[in-house]
Design a protein around this motif. Structure first.
Motif, PDB file in Angstrom:
ATOM      1  N   GLU A  59       0.867  -1.183   0.000  1.00 13.45           N
ATOM      2  CA  GLU A  59       0.000   0.000   0.000  1.00 13.45           C
ATOM      3  C   GLU A  59       0.898   1.225   0.000  1.00 13.45           C
ATOM      4  O   GLU A  59       1.710   1.417   0.900  1.00 13.45           O
ATOM      5  CB  GLU A  59      -0.902  -0.005   1.227  1.00 13.45           C
ATOM      6  N   LEU A  60       0.739   2.062  -1.036  1.00 14.83           N
ATOM      7  CA  LEU A  60       1.567   3.249  -1.195  1.00 14.83           C
ATOM      8  C   LEU A  60       0.717   4.506  -1.084  1.00 14.83           C
ATOM      9  O   LEU A  60      -0.335   4.614  -1.715  1.00 14.83           O
ATOM     10  CB  LEU A  60       2.275   3.241  -2.549  1.00 14.83           C
ATOM     11  N   GLU A  61       1.201   5.466  -0.299  1.00 12.01           N
ATOM     12  CA  GLU A  61       0.528   6.764  -0.199  1.00 12.01           C
ATOM     13  C   GLU A  61       1.141   7.666  -1.261  1.00 12.01           C
ATOM     14  O   GLU A  61       2.287   8.095  -1.151  1.00 12.01           O
ATOM     15  CB  GLU A  61       0.704   7.366   1.193  1.00 12.01           C
ATOM     16  N   ILE A  62       0.356   7.941  -2.303  1.00 14.77           N
ATOM     17  CA  ILE A  62       0.876   8.720  -3.427  1.00 14.77           C
ATOM     18  C   ILE A  62       0.634  10.214  -3.261  1.00 14.77           C
ATOM     19  O   ILE A  62       1.261  11.026  -3.933  1.00 14.77           O
ATOM     20  CB  ILE A  62       0.296   8.217  -4.764  1.00 14.77           C
ATOM     21  N   ALA A  63      -0.266  10.578  -2.371  1.00 17.48           N
ATOM     22  CA  ALA A  63      -0.547  11.959  -1.999  1.00 17.48           C
ATOM     23  C   ALA A  63      -1.118  11.907  -0.586  1.00 17.48           C
ATOM     24  O   ALA A  63      -1.564  10.843  -0.150  1.00 17.48           O
ATOM     25  CB  ALA A  63      -1.543  12.589  -2.974  1.00 17.48           C
ATOM     26  N   PRO A  64      -1.109  13.006   0.140  1.00 13.85           N
ATOM     27  CA  PRO A  64      -1.647  12.959   1.502  1.00 13.85           C
ATOM     28  C   PRO A  64      -3.089  12.437   1.524  1.00 13.85           C
ATOM     29  O   PRO A  64      -3.981  12.990   0.890  1.00 13.85           O
ATOM     30  CB  PRO A  64      -1.590  14.416   1.959  1.00 13.85           C
ATOM     31  N   GLY A  65      -3.272  11.300   2.188  1.00 10.86           N
ATOM     32  CA  GLY A  65      -4.595  10.701   2.307  1.00 10.86           C
ATOM     33  C   GLY A  65      -5.011   9.817   1.148  1.00 10.86           C
ATOM     34  O   GLY A  65      -6.094   9.252   1.156  1.00 10.86           O
ATOM     35  N   VAL A  66      -4.175   9.672   0.118  1.00 11.44           N
ATOM     36  CA  VAL A  66      -4.508   8.859  -1.052  1.00 11.44           C
ATOM     37  C   VAL A  66      -3.595   7.623  -1.055  1.00 11.44           C
ATOM     38  O   VAL A  66      -2.391   7.741  -1.241  1.00 11.44           O
ATOM     39  CB  VAL A  66      -4.319   9.647  -2.370  1.00 11.44           C
TER      40      VAL A  66
END
Length: 139
Positions: A59-66
């Protein structure tokens, strides 16, 4: 002579398989070393932060909260925290910061020694030193 011609392709094939196996082992060890909080680059060039590591996916966070799910094979590189910060926030690395600080100090010392007057842009032209408002004298 014929023996050399036959052995060269076989040796080349063996060397290619060894290098490919070595790359696969490096990729596998990198995937097993993934842990939450690490900055990564995917094979598509996406920079993200690892939030969770599952059996087959990450699981990668690509933007804050995404948060997006990627296969572990999609991870091309695990980045150092400083390198990841420099890429994401546009901050230069520590070595570049040191060079920048040295060049700024050298520039300030050089301009202070020369006694240069700073340039200013004013509409009235009073800073240009001419008595008539900065207009050039015509000959």
């Amino acid at each position: 002579m014929n023996l050399i011609i036959l052995l060269l392709p076989i040796i080349a094939i063996v060397l290619m398989f060894r290098s490919q196996k070595k790359r696969q082992q490096q990729q596998q060890s990198m995937q097993t070393s993934l842990e939450p909080g690490a900055g990564v680059r995917t094979i598509g060039g996406l920079y993200a932060q690892v939030k969770a590591v599952n059996d087959e996916t990450v699981e990668l966070e690509i933007a804050p909260g995404v948060v997006s799910h990627f296969t572990k094979g999609a991870i091309a590189a695990v980045l150092d925290p400083q390198e990841y910060d420099a890429i994401i926030n546009g901050r230069p690395l520590e070595d570049e910061l040191a060079e920048l600080a040295e060049s700024v100090e050298a520039d300030e010392a050089g301009s202070a020694e020369e006694g240069d007057k700073p340039l200013s842009l004013s509409k009235d032209g009073a800073d240009k030193g001419d008595a008539d408002g900065g207009a050039p004298a015509s000959k």
